[in-house]
Design an enzyme around this catalytic site. Structure first.
Site, PDB file in Angstrom:
ATOM      1  N   ARG A  59     -65.914   0.440  12.249  1.00  0.00           N
ATOM      2  CA  ARG A  59     -65.420   1.804  12.460  1.00  0.00           C
ATOM      3  C   ARG A  59     -66.442   2.709  13.130  1.00  0.00           C
ATOM      4  NH1 ARG A  59     -63.134   0.195   7.629  1.00  0.00           N
ATOM      5  NH2 ARG A  59     -64.881   1.080   6.492  1.00  0.00           N
ATOM      6  N   GLU A  96     -72.238  -4.833  -3.512  1.00  0.00           N
ATOM      7  CA  GLU A  96     -72.059  -4.735  -4.960  1.00  0.00           C
ATOM      8  C   GLU A  96     -72.148  -6.109  -5.619  1.00  0.00           C
ATOM      9  OE1 GLU A  96     -69.033  -2.680  -8.188  1.00  0.00           O
ATOM     10  OE2 GLU A  96     -68.648  -2.466  -6.048  1.00  0.00           O
TER      11      GLU A  96
END
Length: 177
Positions: A59, A96
């Site tokens: 993006r 994560e």
């Protein structure tokens, strides 16, 4: 800034429960919002004497390429591992649940290039940090990092400033994650 922020939609529980995903596609499809966004970046960087805009997969490519075009400077894609065809260097960053990598072509930055790093959003700052290391390894001079969105509660922009002395400019902020 409030117009840009108002054009960004929030998708709850994506990609997992408890996450509020800040989706810039709603901004990109809005001609006024997209034009305003790129215009704000142009105004900020038109006199920065940049040589390259380095943008992060995927993006970040959208505002990064538009800004590079408007400023008449080179565009450098920083891609996920294995996506660039030439000689590359790689840098890892923490996820994560694990580790991922970004890469840049070894000839994309020449020593002394003034580079702006762009992404759509900064959260924890992991991909921006890896991108900083890539550009520094190629002896580029980082002018600033720039994003459409900052999630200050996650501390990425502050960490980049505290660790590297590099400012992160964002058009708007959202609380939470």
């Amino acid at each position: 800034m409030s117009i840009v922020k108002s054009k960004i939609r929030t998708i709850p529980d994506y990609p997992k429960p408890g996450i509020l995903f800040r989706d810039i596609t709603s901004l990109l499809i809005d001609p006024e919002g997209f034009q305003l966004t790129i215009g704000m970046f142009v105004e900020r960087y038109q006199n920065a004497k940049l040589n390259k805009i380095a943008a992060i997969d995927a993006r970040g490519f959208i505002p990064g390429a538009a800004l590079a075009f408007q400023l008449g400077v080179g565009f450098v894609p920083i891609r996920k591992k294995g996506k660039l065809p030439g000689n590359t260097i790689s840098e890892s960053y923490a996820l994560e649940y694990g580790v991922d990598h970004v890469e840049i072509h070894t000839d994309a930055i020449v020593p002394g290039d003034r580079v702006l790093i762009m992404d759509d959003l900064i959260a924890t700052g992991g991909t921006l940090e890896a991108s900083i290391k890539l550009i520094q390894n190629l002896k580029g001079q980082i002018h600033e990092c720039s994003t459409i969105i900052n999630l200050p509660d996650l501390g990425g922009a502050k960490r980049i400033k505290d660790t590297y002395g590099i400012d992160v400019f964002s058009i708007c902020e959202f609380e939470g994650h």
